[in-house]
Motif scaffolding. Sequence first.
Motif, PDB file in Angstrom:
ATOM      1  N   TYR A   1      31.493  15.866-115.124  1.00  0.00           N
ATOM      2  CA  TYR A   1      29.938  15.852-114.704  1.00  0.00           C
ATOM      3  C   TYR A   1      28.572  15.373-115.321  1.00  0.00           C
ATOM      4  O   TYR A   1      27.789  15.305-114.291  1.00  0.00           O
ATOM      5  CB  TYR A   1      29.588  17.443-115.827  1.00  0.00           C
ATOM      6  N   ILE A   2      29.009  14.028-116.212  1.00  0.00           N
ATOM      7  CA  ILE A   2      28.152  13.309-116.237  1.00  0.00           C
ATOM      8  C   ILE A   2      28.697  11.965-115.365  1.00  0.00           C
ATOM      9  O   ILE A   2      26.938  11.705-114.596  1.00  0.00           O
ATOM     10  CB  ILE A   2      28.896  12.301-117.630  1.00  0.00           C
ATOM     11  N   ILE A   3      29.283  11.793-115.164  1.00  0.00           N
ATOM     12  CA  ILE A   3      29.790  10.807-113.780  1.00  0.00           C
ATOM     13  C   ILE A   3      28.429  11.985-112.601  1.00  0.00           C
ATOM     14  O   ILE A   3      27.731  10.574-111.964  1.00  0.00           O
ATOM     15  CB  ILE A   3      30.503  10.589-113.801  1.00  0.00           C
ATOM     16  N   ALA A   4      28.811  12.989-112.164  1.00  0.00           N
ATOM     17  CA  ALA A   4      28.250  13.323-111.487  1.00  0.00           C
ATOM     18  C   ALA A   4      26.565  13.573-111.297  1.00  0.00           C
ATOM     19  O   ALA A   4      26.200  13.421-110.372  1.00  0.00           O
ATOM     20  CB  ALA A   4      28.451  14.489-110.635  1.00  0.00           C
ATOM     21  N   THR A   5      25.931  13.629-112.252  1.00  0.00           N
ATOM     22  CA  THR A   5      24.382  13.860-112.852  1.00  0.00           C
ATOM     23  C   THR A   5      23.768  12.361-112.672  1.00  0.00           C
ATOM     24  O   THR A   5      23.269  11.764-112.160  1.00  0.00           O
ATOM     25  CB  THR A   5      24.177  14.223-114.013  1.00  0.00           C
TER      26      THR A   5
ATOM     27  N   PHE B   1      23.498  11.180-108.752  1.00  0.00           N
ATOM     28  CA  PHE B   1      22.688  11.804-108.401  1.00  0.00           C
ATOM     29  C   PHE B   1      23.753  12.740-107.541  1.00  0.00           C
ATOM     30  O   PHE B   1      23.565  13.127-106.346  1.00  0.00           O
ATOM     31  CB  PHE B   1      21.985  11.755-107.010  1.00  0.00           C
ATOM     32  N   LEU B   2      24.916  13.266-108.007  1.00  0.00           N
ATOM     33  CA  LEU B   2      25.921  14.152-107.062  1.00  0.00           C
ATOM     34  C   LEU B   2      25.054  15.591-107.681  1.00  0.00           C
ATOM     35  O   LEU B   2      24.765  15.685-108.763  1.00  0.00           O
ATOM     36  CB  LEU B   2      27.308  14.045-107.806  1.00  0.00           C
ATOM     37  N   PRO B   3      25.064  16.358-106.740  1.00  0.00           N
ATOM     38  CA  PRO B   3      24.893  17.866-106.964  1.00  0.00           C
ATOM     39  C   PRO B   3      25.895  18.818-107.694  1.00  0.00           C
ATOM     40  O   PRO B   3      26.895  18.903-108.290  1.00  0.00           O
ATOM     41  CB  PRO B   3      24.727  18.898-105.957  1.00  0.00           C
ATOM     42  N   GLY B   4      25.209  19.057-108.926  1.00  0.00           N
ATOM     43  CA  GLY B   4      26.142  19.848-110.118  1.00  0.00           C
ATOM     44  C   GLY B   4      26.091  21.292-109.954  1.00  0.00           C
ATOM     45  O   GLY B   4      27.180  21.576-111.262  1.00  0.00           O
ATOM     46  N   SER B   5      25.690  21.876-108.452  1.00  0.00           N
ATOM     47  CA  SER B   5      26.058  23.083-108.837  1.00  0.00           C
ATOM     48  C   SER B   5      27.096  23.477-108.626  1.00  0.00           C
ATOM     49  O   SER B   5      27.803  24.658-108.652  1.00  0.00           O
ATOM     50  CB  SER B   5      24.361  24.109-107.516  1.00  0.00           C
TER      51      SER B   5
ATOM     52  N   TYR C   1      30.510  24.364-121.653  1.00  0.00           N
ATOM     53  CA  TYR C   1      30.724  22.588-121.221  1.00  0.00           C
ATOM     54  C   TYR C   1      30.007  21.694-120.335  1.00  0.00           C
ATOM     55  O   TYR C   1      29.549  20.735-119.590  1.00  0.00           O
ATOM     56  CB  TYR C   1      32.559  22.752-120.277  1.00  0.00           C
ATOM     57  N   VAL C   2      29.148  23.058-119.170  1.00  0.00           N
ATOM     58  CA  VAL C   2      28.420  22.502-118.374  1.00  0.00           C
ATOM     59  C   VAL C   2      26.760  21.755-119.176  1.00  0.00           C
ATOM     60  O   VAL C   2      26.976  20.924-118.596  1.00  0.00           O
ATOM     61  CB  VAL C   2      28.375  23.818-116.932  1.00  0.00           C
ATOM     62  N   PHE C   3      26.677  22.883-120.260  1.00  0.00           N
ATOM     63  CA  PHE C   3      25.124  22.099-120.748  1.00  0.00           C
ATOM     64  C   PHE C   3      25.323  21.155-121.196  1.00  0.00           C
ATOM     65  O   PHE C   3      24.726  19.628-121.604  1.00  0.00           O
ATOM     66  CB  PHE C   3      24.989  23.059-122.164  1.00  0.00           C
TER      67      PHE C   3
END
Length: 192
Positions: free
Chosen positions: A16-20, A23-27, A45-47
Motif C-alpha cells: 500500500y505504501i509503494i502504491a501510494t 500514484f497507483l489507485p489505492g481503491s 492495515y489500509v489506514f
Amino acid sequence: MEGLGSVGALAFIALYIIATVAFLPGSILTLGAGVVFGVVMGSFYVFIGATIGATAAFLVGRYLARNWVAKKIADKKNFGAIDRAVGEEGFKIVLLTRLSPIFPFNLLNYAYGVTGVSLKDFVLASIGMIPGTIMYVYIGSLAGSIATIGTQSQPGNPNAQWAIRIIGFIATVAVTIYVTKLARKALETEVL
C-alpha cells in the motif's frame, strides 16, 4: 496474504505504501483488504499503509521533487485557494480535504509537500481518511462474503447475517456521505 499472518499484514502495508508513492489507485487494494482481512483489520492495515505512504509522498514532494510537483499543480484552480488556507489552518484544511473525495488522494499528498503545512499537521489530519477507508473496506468484505454464499464457510442463519451486513453497509455509506457533505461545506467556507 491472509494465510501469512503478521507477515501478510506487513506485506500488504508495504504494498500500500509503494502504491501510494507510485500514484497507483489505492481503491483496489482497499477493497482487497476487506476481502482478505475483514472490516476491522483491513481498515487498520489500509489506514497504516495509506498514512505512511501519504507521508512518504509528502516528504518526496517537499524535498526531492518540489519543482516537478509545483509544475503539476500550477494549473489546478482550487489549489491556490487551498494553499492560502493551509498557511493559516494547516491541520483543518488537510483534514477536510481527506474527508472529501473531490480531491485526488495521491496528487494531494505530493501537493501538500509544496505548501506551508507542517509534517505534524499533515500526519495528524490523516484521521480524515477513516470514514472513506472503512466504507471501501466494508464493500470489499461484502464482496468476499458474496463469494462464499452457499459454501460451508457460512455457518448459522445466512439471512440474518446478510441483513446485518446490508444494514451495516447502508449505515457506513450514509455516515460517509454525511461526513463528506459536512467537509465539503466547511472547506468551501474556509477556502473562500
